[in-house]
Design a protein around this motif. Structure first.
Motif, PDB file in Angstrom:
ATOM      1  N   TYR A  27      68.131  98.341  25.434  1.00 24.48           N
ATOM      2  CA  TYR A  27      68.430  98.041  27.508  1.00 24.48           C
ATOM      3  C   TYR A  27      68.725  99.144  27.776  1.00 24.48           C
ATOM      4  N   THR A  28      68.470  99.686  28.445  1.00 24.78           N
ATOM      5  CA  THR A  28      68.626 100.552  29.116  1.00 24.78           C
ATOM      6  C   THR A  28      69.716 100.769  29.991  1.00 24.78           C
ATOM      7  N   TYR A  29      70.546 101.607  28.605  1.00 34.54           N
ATOM      8  CA  TYR A  29      71.798 101.387  28.796  1.00 34.54           C
ATOM      9  C   TYR A  29      72.725 102.297  29.983  1.00 34.54           C
ATOM     10  N   SER A  30      72.135 103.218  30.710  1.00 37.05           N
ATOM     11  CA  SER A  30      73.126 103.472  31.874  1.00 37.05           C
ATOM     12  C   SER A  30      72.678 102.902  33.133  1.00 37.05           C
ATOM     13  N   ALA A  31      71.877 101.957  32.738  1.00 36.66           N
ATOM     14  CA  ALA A  31      71.915 101.131  34.230  1.00 36.66           C
ATOM     15  C   ALA A  31      72.187 100.274  34.729  1.00 36.66           C
ATOM     16  N   TYR A  32      73.592  99.801  32.997  1.00 33.49           N
ATOM     17  CA  TYR A  32      74.432  98.538  33.908  1.00 33.49           C
ATOM     18  C   TYR A  32      75.534  98.680  33.674  1.00 33.49           C
ATOM     19  N   SER A  33      76.353  98.096  34.645  1.00 34.67           N
ATOM     20  CA  SER A  33      78.455  98.125  34.577  1.00 34.67           C
ATOM     21  C   SER A  33      78.527  98.150  32.719  1.00 34.67           C
ATOM     22  N   MET A  34      79.511  97.896  32.895  1.00 32.21           N
ATOM     23  CA  MET A  34      80.074  97.629  31.156  1.00 32.21           C
ATOM     24  C   MET A  34      81.292  96.966  31.220  1.00 32.21           C
ATOM     25  N   GLY A  35      81.893  95.968  30.820  1.00 28.62           N
ATOM     26  CA  GLY A  35      83.155  96.121  30.099  1.00 28.62           C
ATOM     27  C   GLY A  35      83.767  96.174  28.961  1.00 28.62           C
ATOM     28  N   TRP A  36      85.179  95.978  29.417  1.00 25.47           N
ATOM     29  CA  TRP A  36      85.942  95.490  28.085  1.00 25.47           C
ATOM     30  C   TRP A  36      87.298  94.568  29.041  1.00 25.47           C
ATOM     31  N   PHE A  37      87.221  93.365  28.176  1.00 25.78           N
ATOM     32  CA  PHE A  37      87.184  91.851  27.867  1.00 25.78           C
ATOM     33  C   PHE A  37      88.567  91.914  26.877  1.00 25.78           C
ATOM     34  N   ARG A  38      89.539  90.779  26.824  1.00 23.86           N
ATOM     35  CA  ARG A  38      90.706  90.877  25.803  1.00 23.86           C
ATOM     36  C   ARG A  38      90.879  89.680  25.857  1.00 23.86           C
ATOM     37  N   GLN A  39      90.816  89.068  24.779  1.00 18.03           N
ATOM     38  CA  GLN A  39      91.397  87.275  24.656  1.00 18.03           C
ATOM     39  C   GLN A  39      92.497  86.662  23.614  1.00 18.03           C
ATOM     40  N   LYS A  86     101.411  98.207  23.837  1.00 12.92           N
ATOM     41  CA  LYS A  86     102.318  96.921  23.772  1.00 12.92           C
ATOM     42  C   LYS A  86     102.131  95.625  23.474  1.00 12.92           C
ATOM     43  N   PRO A  87     103.075  95.389  22.804  1.00  8.59           N
ATOM     44  CA  PRO A  87     102.794  93.485  22.066  1.00  8.59           C
ATOM     45  C   PRO A  87     101.872  93.156  22.519  1.00  8.59           C
ATOM     46  N   ASP A  88     102.040  92.619  24.000  1.00 14.14           N
ATOM     47  CA  ASP A  88     101.351  91.949  25.483  1.00 14.14           C
ATOM     48  C   ASP A  88      99.939  92.589  25.002  1.00 14.14           C
ATOM     49  N   ASP A  89      99.208  93.592  24.049  1.00 10.80           N
ATOM     50  CA  ASP A  89      98.079  94.017  24.456  1.00 10.80           C
ATOM     51  C   ASP A  89      97.416  93.221  23.111  1.00 10.80           C
ATOM     52  N   THR A  90      97.917  93.338  22.315  1.00  4.21           N
ATOM     53  CA  THR A  90      97.519  92.532  21.071  1.00  4.21           C
ATOM     54  C   THR A  90      96.675  91.324  22.107  1.00  4.21           C
ATOM     55  N   ALA A  91      95.508  91.321  20.836  1.00  5.03           N
ATOM     56  CA  ALA A  91      94.273  90.704  21.607  1.00  5.03           C
ATOM     57  C   ALA A  91      92.746  90.918  20.221  1.00  5.03           C
ATOM     58  N   LYS A  92      92.066  89.859  20.696  1.00  4.49           N
ATOM     59  CA  LYS A  92      90.543  90.450  20.301  1.00  4.49           C
ATOM     60  C   LYS A  92      90.140  90.821  21.633  1.00  4.49           C
ATOM     61  N   TYR A  93      89.266  91.663  21.712  1.00  8.99           N
ATOM     62  CA  TYR A  93      88.972  92.736  22.838  1.00  8.99           C
ATOM     63  C   TYR A  93      87.693  92.533  22.858  1.00  8.99           C
ATOM     64  N   TYR A  94      86.757  92.371  23.637  1.00  9.42           N
ATOM     65  CA  TYR A  94      85.261  92.631  23.489  1.00  9.42           C
ATOM     66  C   TYR A  94      84.513  93.296  24.845  1.00  9.42           C
ATOM     67  N   CYS A  95      83.354  94.364  24.383  1.00 10.98           N
ATOM     68  CA  CYS A  95      82.686  94.970  25.456  1.00 10.98           C
ATOM     69  C   CYS A  95      81.873  93.636  25.642  1.00 10.98           C
ATOM     70  N   ALA A  96      81.471  93.816  27.336  1.00 16.42           N
ATOM     71  CA  ALA A  96      80.271  93.290  27.448  1.00 16.42           C
ATOM     72  C   ALA A  96      79.417  94.087  28.328  1.00 16.42           C
ATOM     73  N   ARG A  97      78.896  93.222  29.020  1.00 15.76           N
ATOM     74  CA  ARG A  97      77.094  93.933  29.793  1.00 15.76           C
ATOM     75  C   ARG A  97      77.203  92.894  30.695  1.00 15.76           C
ATOM     76  N   ALA A  98      77.667  93.648  31.849  1.00 12.35           N
ATOM     77  CA  ALA A  98      76.591  92.971  32.811  1.00 12.35           C
ATOM     78  C   ALA A  98      75.152  92.376  33.464  1.00 12.35           C
ATOM     79  N   ARG A  99      75.296  90.955  34.300  1.00 15.97           N
ATOM     80  CA  ARG A  99      74.350  90.748  33.940  1.00 15.97           C
ATOM     81  C   ARG A  99      73.320  91.207  34.505  1.00 15.97           C
ATOM     82  N   ASP A 100      73.122  91.520  35.821  1.00 15.20           N
ATOM     83  CA  ASP A 100      72.444  92.617  36.392  1.00 15.20           C
ATOM     84  C   ASP A 100      72.839  93.624  36.271  1.00 15.20           C
ATOM     85  N   VAL A 101      71.569  95.109  37.231  1.00 15.57           N
ATOM     86  CA  VAL A 101      72.221  95.913  37.037  1.00 15.57           C
ATOM     87  C   VAL A 101      72.826  96.309  38.881  1.00 15.57           C
TER      88      VAL A 101
END
Length: 124
Positions: A27-39, A86-101
């Protein structure tokens, strides 16, 4: 076909640093917001940091001042620099692309495409 591939996770002691990367394609990478999430174990997936197409960042209160999100549109790559872990940062980290521009996204349901995740473990 949109693909996101995270790398850079690992194990570190409290106070240490890690840098996560997420390579995007299809996809056109520059057009979308990107995020980091964790679980974390037994927890819901939560937003950590988001960066809009114009480079504007947003952070969860729990990571402000310690984490920094950035993007290199020439390389189709998203980064998360994590300091003072910190230990509280322990998680699986995911990157994600926004649904829309556009921008201003934060909620999980505003992101459509997800990577497989990379584990971050912080020991005390």
């Amino acid at each position: 076909q949109v693909r996101l591939l995270e790398s850079g996770g690992g194990s570190v002691q409290a106070g240490g640093s890690l840098r996560l990367s997420c390579a995007g394609s299809g996809y056109t990478y520059s057009a979308y917001s990107m995020g980091w999430f964790r679980q974390g174990p037994g927890q819901e997936r939560e937003g950590v940091a988001v960066i809009d197409s114009d480079g504007s960042p947003r952070y969860a209160n729990s990571v402000k001042g310690r984490f920094s999100i950035s993007r290199d549109n020439a390389k189709n790559t998203l980064y998360l620099q994590m300091n003072s872990l910190k230990p509280d940062d322990t998680a699986k980290y995911y990157c994600a692309r926004a649904r829309d521009v556009g921008g201003g996204y934060w909620r999980r349901d505003e992101f459509r495409y997800w990577g497989q995740g990379t584990q971050v473990t912080v020991s005390s």
